[in-house]
Motif scaffolding. Structure first.
Motif, PDB file in Angstrom:
ATOM      1  N   THR A 124       0.823  -1.210   0.000  1.00 37.77           N
ATOM      2  CA  THR A 124       0.000   0.000   0.000  1.00 37.77           C
ATOM      3  C   THR A 124       0.854   1.256   0.000  1.00 37.77           C
ATOM      4  OG1 THR A 124      -1.723  -1.197   1.183  1.00 37.77           O
ATOM      5  CG2 THR A 124      -1.862   1.189   1.215  1.00 37.77           C
ATOM      6  N   SER A 126       3.892   1.600  -0.898  1.00 40.44           N
ATOM      7  CA  SER A 126       4.679   1.691  -2.138  1.00 40.44           C
ATOM      8  C   SER A 126       3.840   2.291  -3.260  1.00 40.44           C
ATOM      9  CB  SER A 126       5.191   0.318  -2.543  1.00 40.44           C
ATOM     10  OG  SER A 126       6.114  -0.153  -1.584  1.00 40.44           O
ATOM     11  N   ILE A 127       2.600   1.851  -3.362  1.00 37.18           N
ATOM     12  CA  ILE A 127       1.713   2.392  -4.403  1.00 37.18           C
ATOM     13  C   ILE A 127       1.377   3.851  -4.112  1.00 37.18           C
ATOM     14  CG2 ILE A 127      -0.610   2.227  -5.389  1.00 37.18           C
ATOM     15  CD1 ILE A 127      -0.330  -0.865  -4.934  1.00 37.18           C
ATOM     16  N   MET A 128       0.968   4.134  -2.880  1.00 34.93           N
ATOM     17  CA  MET A 128       0.598   5.512  -2.522  1.00 34.93           C
ATOM     18  C   MET A 128       1.786   6.464  -2.671  1.00 34.93           C
ATOM     19  SD  MET A 128      -1.767   4.801   0.853  1.00 34.93           S
ATOM     20  CE  MET A 128      -2.231   6.513   1.140  1.00 34.93           C
ATOM     21  N   SER A 130       4.474   6.086  -4.548  1.00 34.19           N
ATOM     22  CA  SER A 130       4.851   6.227  -5.955  1.00 34.19           C
ATOM     23  C   SER A 130       3.922   7.182  -6.687  1.00 34.19           C
ATOM     24  CB  SER A 130       4.840   4.863  -6.652  1.00 34.19           C
ATOM     25  OG  SER A 130       5.815   4.025  -6.080  1.00 34.19           O
ATOM     26  N   VAL A 131       2.628   7.070  -6.411  1.00 42.40           N
ATOM     27  CA  VAL A 131       1.659   7.982  -7.042  1.00 42.40           C
ATOM     28  C   VAL A 131       1.913   9.412  -6.588  1.00 42.40           C
ATOM     29  CG1 VAL A 131      -0.792   8.617  -7.109  1.00 42.40           C
ATOM     30  CG2 VAL A 131      -0.117   6.234  -7.421  1.00 42.40           C
ATOM     31  N   LEU A 132       2.108   9.593  -5.300  1.00 43.17           N
ATOM     32  CA  LEU A 132       2.366  10.931  -4.766  1.00 43.17           C
ATOM     33  C   LEU A 132       3.653  11.514  -5.341  1.00 43.17           C
ATOM     34  CD1 LEU A 132       1.381  13.106  -2.847  1.00 43.17           C
ATOM     35  CD2 LEU A 132       2.570  11.936  -0.995  1.00 43.17           C
ATOM     36  N   ALA A 134       5.033  10.776  -8.202  1.00 40.36           N
ATOM     37  CA  ALA A 134       4.809  11.085  -9.620  1.00 40.36           C
ATOM     38  C   ALA A 134       4.035  12.392  -9.777  1.00 40.36           C
ATOM     39  CB  ALA A 134       4.062   9.939 -10.292  1.00 40.36           C
ATOM     40  N   VAL A 135       3.019  12.589  -8.945  1.00 36.80           N
ATOM     41  CA  VAL A 135       2.241  13.835  -9.002  1.00 36.80           C
ATOM     42  C   VAL A 135       3.137  15.018  -8.679  1.00 36.80           C
ATOM     43  CG1 VAL A 135       0.397  15.136  -7.849  1.00 36.80           C
ATOM     44  CG2 VAL A 135       0.008  12.767  -8.556  1.00 36.80           C
ATOM     45  N   TRP A 136       3.906  14.888  -7.604  1.00 38.78           N
ATOM     46  CA  TRP A 136       4.777  15.987  -7.211  1.00 38.78           C
ATOM     47  C   TRP A 136       5.873  16.234  -8.240  1.00 38.78           C
ATOM     48  CZ3 TRP A 136       4.978  14.578  -1.380  1.00 38.78           C
ATOM     49  CH2 TRP A 136       3.970  15.274  -0.712  1.00 38.78           C
ATOM     50  N   ARG A 138       5.619  15.938 -11.458  1.00 33.35           N
ATOM     51  CA  ARG A 138       5.008  16.718 -12.540  1.00 33.35           C
ATOM     52  C   ARG A 138       4.730  18.150 -12.109  1.00 33.35           C
ATOM     53  NH1 ARG A 138       2.060  11.755 -13.830  1.00 33.35           N
ATOM     54  NH2 ARG A 138       3.001  10.932 -15.713  1.00 33.35           N
TER      55      ARG A 138
END
Length: 162
Positions: A124, A126-128, A130-132, A134-136, A138
């Protein structure tokens, strides 16, 4: 589980800095594969329990890590730290070492079910995280480009005044 690899890495870096520099390109991938293997083995041993507790376990773990990401960011922001440090604190607090918990639970408890929450937690966060990240990544790149464009425009305006 934590101290020995860190000390080994420090000693290797002191004794063989050129070799460590060459190998450092591959270590993130190796670490990711190792964590995936630990988590995979742990989940395989307790898959039934993980499925049975399903949404309750996933919700609790997601809330735990979500709170860590959020508090890490906003406490750093409240302390007046720069945005980059706030984002780093968020990732560090939100992604606590669930893999360590899974290894310790598997080593010290006979029941394989004790490691299941740690393994679900590792997946969990790792997924959260990684998404955060990636958003940051960008939004940070966009902010930096806007800042550079504004600085260039200000420099051009200042040059025209002279």
């Amino acid at each position: 589980v934590v101290l020995l690899p860190v000390l080994s890495g420090c000693l290797a870096n002191q004794a063989f800095p050129a070799t460590v520099a060459r190998l450092s390109r591959f270590t993130p991938a190796a670490a990711t594969l190792l964590v995936a293997a630990i988590v995979g083995c742990t989940l395989a041993a307790s898959a039934g329990a993980a499925r049975a507790s399903g949404l309750a376990l996933l919700g609790a773990v997601a809330a735990l890590h979500g709170a860590g990401f959020t508090l890490g960011y906003f406490i750093a922001r409240a302390l007046g730290l720069p945005g980059k440090i706030c984002r780093t604190m968020s990732i560090e607090v939100g992604m606590q070492n669930s893999t360590l918990g899974a290894v310790l639970a598997a080593l010290h408890f006979a029941d394989p079910l004790t490691a299941a929450p740690c393994a679900v937690s590792a997946c969990t966060h790792s997924i959260m995280g990684s998404v955060l990240a990636a958003v940051w990544r960008r939004t940070t790149v966009a902010e930096e480009e806007e800042g550079e464009a504004a600085a260039l425009a200000a420099a051009a305006a200042a040059g025209q005044k002279q």
